[in-house]
Design a protein around this motif. Structure first.
Motif, PDB file in Angstrom:
ATOM      1  N   THR A 112       0.835  -1.200   0.000  1.00  0.00           N
ATOM      2  CA  THR A 112       0.000   0.000   0.000  1.00  0.00           C
ATOM      3  C   THR A 112       0.870   1.251   0.000  1.00  0.00           C
ATOM      4  O   THR A 112       0.481   2.260  -0.569  1.00  0.00           O
ATOM      5  N   ARG A 113       2.072   1.179   0.586  1.00  0.00           N
ATOM      6  CA  ARG A 113       2.960   2.344   0.572  1.00  0.00           C
ATOM      7  C   ARG A 113       3.422   2.658  -0.853  1.00  0.00           C
ATOM      8  O   ARG A 113       3.569   3.819  -1.216  1.00  0.00           O
ATOM      9  N   GLN A 114       3.653   1.606  -1.646  1.00  0.00           N
ATOM     10  CA  GLN A 114       4.054   1.838  -3.032  1.00  0.00           C
ATOM     11  C   GLN A 114       2.893   2.434  -3.827  1.00  0.00           C
ATOM     12  O   GLN A 114       3.091   3.310  -4.653  1.00  0.00           O
ATOM     13  N   ILE A 132       0.020   7.785  -6.386  1.00  0.00           N
ATOM     14  CA  ILE A 132      -1.278   8.439  -6.607  1.00  0.00           C
ATOM     15  C   ILE A 132      -1.094   9.521  -7.669  1.00  0.00           C
ATOM     16  O   ILE A 132      -0.112  10.253  -7.663  1.00  0.00           O
ATOM     17  N   GLY A 133      -2.024   9.562  -8.622  1.00  0.00           N
ATOM     18  CA  GLY A 133      -1.935  10.531  -9.711  1.00  0.00           C
ATOM     19  C   GLY A 133      -1.342   9.929 -10.974  1.00  0.00           C
ATOM     20  O   GLY A 133      -1.418  10.510 -12.048  1.00  0.00           O
ATOM     21  N   GLY A 180      -6.243   2.833 -15.441  1.00  0.00           N
ATOM     22  CA  GLY A 180      -6.784   4.112 -15.009  1.00  0.00           C
ATOM     23  C   GLY A 180      -5.822   4.848 -14.112  1.00  0.00           C
ATOM     24  O   GLY A 180      -4.768   4.342 -13.735  1.00  0.00           O
ATOM     25  N   LYS A 181      -6.224   6.076 -13.782  1.00  0.00           N
ATOM     26  CA  LYS A 181      -5.395   6.923 -12.928  1.00  0.00           C
ATOM     27  C   LYS A 181      -5.702   6.622 -11.473  1.00  0.00           C
ATOM     28  O   LYS A 181      -6.860   6.638 -11.056  1.00  0.00           O
ATOM     29  N   LEU A 182      -4.650   6.324 -10.698  1.00  0.00           N
ATOM     30  CA  LEU A 182      -4.819   6.041  -9.276  1.00  0.00           C
ATOM     31  C   LEU A 182      -5.185   7.332  -8.559  1.00  0.00           C
ATOM     32  O   LEU A 182      -4.440   8.308  -8.602  1.00  0.00           O
ATOM     33  N   VAL A 213      -7.827  -0.215  -4.090  1.00  0.00           N
ATOM     34  CA  VAL A 213      -7.294   0.929  -4.821  1.00  0.00           C
ATOM     35  C   VAL A 213      -8.471   1.593  -5.531  1.00  0.00           C
ATOM     36  O   VAL A 213      -9.421   0.924  -5.923  1.00  0.00           O
ATOM     37  N   ILE A 214      -8.401   2.887  -5.664  1.00  0.00           N
ATOM     38  CA  ILE A 214      -9.467   3.620  -6.350  1.00  0.00           C
ATOM     39  C   ILE A 214      -8.849   4.271  -7.573  1.00  0.00           C
ATOM     40  O   ILE A 214      -7.890   5.034  -7.462  1.00  0.00           O
ATOM     41  N   ILE A 215      -9.374   3.885  -8.745  1.00  0.00           N
ATOM     42  CA  ILE A 215      -8.845   4.439  -9.986  1.00  0.00           C
ATOM     43  C   ILE A 215      -9.954   5.128 -10.769  1.00  0.00           C
ATOM     44  O   ILE A 215     -11.133   4.830 -10.602  1.00  0.00           O
ATOM     45  N   GLU A 216      -9.532   6.051 -11.602  1.00  0.00           N
ATOM     46  CA  GLU A 216     -10.455   6.725 -12.514  1.00  0.00           C
ATOM     47  C   GLU A 216     -10.244   6.083 -13.876  1.00  0.00           C
ATOM     48  O   GLU A 216      -9.168   6.198 -14.460  1.00  0.00           O
TER      49      GLU A 216
END
Length: 154
Positions: A86-88, A93-94, A109-111, A119-122
């Motif tokens: 999760t640290r990686q 992010i972005g 997608g974009k993190l 994880v939440i991605i767009e």
């Protein structure tokens, strides 16, 4: 004695006073190559690699942990190395990610965020006859088999 376990202890000892650094992977290969992958929330400096390498190398020699000739390599994981903690994810992010799912599908997608277990991605989702839309998707980490950062050279 388990070489990888001892190396992990030595690295943890050396980075104990640097909370922004963390171990990604430690592998002793049959060809004598001992790889130590370290990352940092704000990146990893060459000085950190040198200090960790010296500390580990000194103690391995001192304790005679490895009987045969070996080559110690301390570095940060390359961009093509899959994310594993999760640290990686947090430090990426972005960025755009390519995600392989346990069911064999691929997502891209974009993190935008990371939680303890997802994880939440767009993602760009295109329905037939409509324009592609950006949709936020929550992907459980336990459904992911591999995640890599996608580099765009545009």
């Amino acid at each position: 004695m388990n070489i990888e376990k001892r190396v992990r202890e030595l690295v943890e000892e050396k980075i104990a006073d640097k909370p922004n650094l963390f171990i990604v992977d430690i592998k002793m290969h049959s060809n004598g190559k001992l790889i130590v992958l370290i990352d940092g929330d704000n990146g990893l400096g060459i000085d950190d690699c040198v200090q960790i390498s010296r500390h580990v190398g000194f103690h391995l020699e001192e304790e005679n942990v490895i009987e045969t000739a070996y080559n110690l390599e301390v570095s940060s994981p390359g961009i093509d190395y899959p994310l594993s903690s999760t640290r990686q994810y947090a430090k990426n992010i972005g960025r755009n990610l390519g995600i392989k799912m346990a069911d064999g599908t691929k997502r891209e997608g974009k993190l935008t965020a990371i939680t303890e277990d997802a994880v939440i991605i767009e993602e760009k989702v295109k329905e037939k006859g409509k324009k592609a839309e950006a949709v936020e998707s929550v992907i459980p980490i336990d459904k992911i088999t591999e995640t890599k950062v996608l580099i765009s050279f545009k």
